[in-house]
Design an enzyme around this catalytic site. Structure first.
Site, short mmCIF file in Angstrom:
data_model
loop_
_atom_site.label_atom_id
_atom_site.label_comp_id
_atom_site.label_asym_id
_atom_site.label_seq_id
_atom_site.Cartn_x
_atom_site.Cartn_y
_atom_site.Cartn_z
N GLU A 254 -4.93 -4.96 10.55
CA GLU A 254 -3.92 -3.93 10.75
C GLU A 254 -4.18 -3.21 12.07
OE1 GLU A 254 -2.09 -2.80 6.63
OE2 GLU A 254 -3.64 -1.38 7.18
N ASN B 201 0.87 -1.18 0.00
CA ASN B 201 0.00 0.00 0.00
C ASN B 201 0.90 1.23 0.00
OD1 ASN B 201 -1.78 2.06 0.47
ND2 ASN B 201 -2.36 1.39 2.55
N TRP B 202 0.95 1.89 -1.14
CA TRP B 202 1.89 3.01 -1.28
C TRP B 202 1.38 4.28 -0.63
CZ3 TRP B 202 4.01 2.84 -7.05
CH2 TRP B 202 4.62 1.59 -7.25
N LYS B 203 0.11 4.28 -0.22
CA LYS B 203 -0.49 5.48 0.41
C LYS B 203 -0.25 6.71 -0.49
CE LYS B 203 -0.03 3.12 4.78
NZ LYS B 203 0.15 3.16 6.23
N GLY C 175 5.30 1.33 4.63
CA GLY C 175 6.62 1.93 4.43
C GLY C 175 7.61 1.05 3.69
N SER D 190 3.95 -2.22 10.25
CA SER D 190 5.40 -2.27 10.45
C SER D 190 6.04 -3.60 10.06
CB SER D 190 5.75 -1.89 11.90
OG SER D 190 5.33 -0.55 12.17
N GLY E 178 2.94 2.23 10.82
CA GLY E 178 3.89 3.33 10.67
C GLY E 178 4.59 3.72 11.96
N HIS F 159 -9.21 0.94 5.16
CA HIS F 159 -7.93 1.22 5.81
C HIS F 159 -8.15 2.17 6.99
CE1 HIS F 159 -3.84 2.45 6.55
NE2 HIS F 159 -3.47 1.36 5.91
N GLU G 21 -6.53 4.62 7.98
CA GLU G 21 -6.35 6.05 7.66
C GLU G 21 -7.60 6.62 7.01
OE1 GLU G 21 -2.67 5.44 5.56
OE2 GLU G 21 -1.76 4.86 7.46
P1 13P Z 1 3.42 0.33 7.68
O1 13P Z 1 3.93 -0.95 7.06
O2 13P Z 1 4.14 1.55 7.20
O3 13P Z 1 3.31 0.22 9.16
O4 13P Z 1 1.90 0.50 7.12
C1 13P Z 1 1.04 -0.56 7.16
C2 13P Z 1 -0.18 -0.20 6.42
O5 13P Z 1 -0.92 0.68 6.81
C3 13P Z 1 -0.47 -0.92 5.16
O6 13P Z 1 -1.75 -0.66 4.70
#
Ligand code: 13P
Length: 252
Positions: free
Chosen positions: A169, A9-11, A237, A215, A175, A97, A99
């Site tokens: 998640e 997931n590149w966000k 990330g 993470s 993150g 997600h 976020e």
């Molecule tokens: P990180 O791997 O940066 O913790 O993010 C996880 C995530 O939100 C994947 O959708």
């Protein structure tokens, strides 16, 4: 056998130039093919999806969107529909997600609508859920996850789950550098699978892939993926660097 999946997931990262670079690197590394039942998915931002689907067409890399609107079309400025995704060759969408839930106010009810739209348009869904730190501290994490999963998904029919992937998640692990222990991930994944056993039966429950996200890095991926109910990862990330993402793919 359940599918094993590593999804990136590149966000809101990677402009077109950077996306080109990353896609090139990932494609090169997976060009010798993946083990049967193993999938690699990348989820760039909307503006780079068209490029990504064209570039990955002949490779084993699949492309997902990070979001989608629940309506089929119309006056929704700034939004993207299921049909628009399908027409550029995107067959997978990430929904729910944390976020999106936190910063864009997406509720379980809204997510149920988005899931329905995705299913109706034959889009595969990677459905995310997970508890906040305070939920875990207060011992409410199972109840929170149960409620998220049931409200968004449990109106679906058995056969709809052929097109659903789950992603646990825990918000406190996203993150933050703090990963759930492999045991914590396994415990929650087994709990969620049991919810499916109870409502949809063993066959559906055992066929559904449950990814862990939060993470995941090359250093911890193998141990997390070794757990019996962890069928892969949703990577943030570490999906932004070819060598890290490829190392994680190799850990599956
Ligand atoms: P990180 O791997 O940066 O913790 O993010 C996880 C995530 O939100 C994947 O959708």
């Amino acid at each position: 056998m359940r599918q094993k999946i590593v999804a990136g997931n590149w966000k809101m990262n990677k402009n077109l130039e950077e996306a080109k670079e990353l896609i090139k690197g990932i494609k090169k590394e997976v060009k010798n093919g993946l083990a049967e039942d193993t999938r690699v998915i990348i989820a760039p931002s909307f503006v780079n999806l068209n490029y990504a689907t064209k570039k990955t067409k002949k490779s084993a890399v699949e492309v997902a969107a990070q979001n989608m609107h629940q309506a089929t079309g119309g006056a929704f400025t700034g939004e993207v529909s299921a049909d628009m995704l399908k027409k550029i060759g995107v067959d997978i969408v990430i929904l729910g997600h944390s976020e999106r839930r936190e910063y864009f106010g997406e509720t379980d009810e809204l997510l149920a609508e988005k899931v329905n739209t995705a299913v109706a348009n034959n889009l595969e869904v990677i459905f995310c859920f997970g508890e906040l730190l305070e939920d875990r501290k207060s011992g409410n994490h199972f109840a929170v996850v149960e409620s998220q999963v049931k409200k968004a998904l449990f109106h679906l029919k058995n056969e709809d789950f052929k097109n659903i992937v789950l992603a646990y998640e825990p918000v406190w692990a996203i993150g933050t550098g703090e990963t759930a222990t492999p045991e914590q991930a396994q415990e929650m994944h087994a709990f969620v699978r049991e919810l499916f056993v109870n409502v949809y039966g063993n066959e559906t429950a055992n066929a559904i892939s449950i990814l862990y996200g939060g993470s995941v890095k090359p250093a911890n991926a193998e141990e997390i993926f070794s757990k019996p109910d962890v069928d892969g990862g949703l990577i943030g990330g570490a999906a932004l660097k070819t060598e890290d993402f490829v190392a994680i793919i190799k850990s599956i």
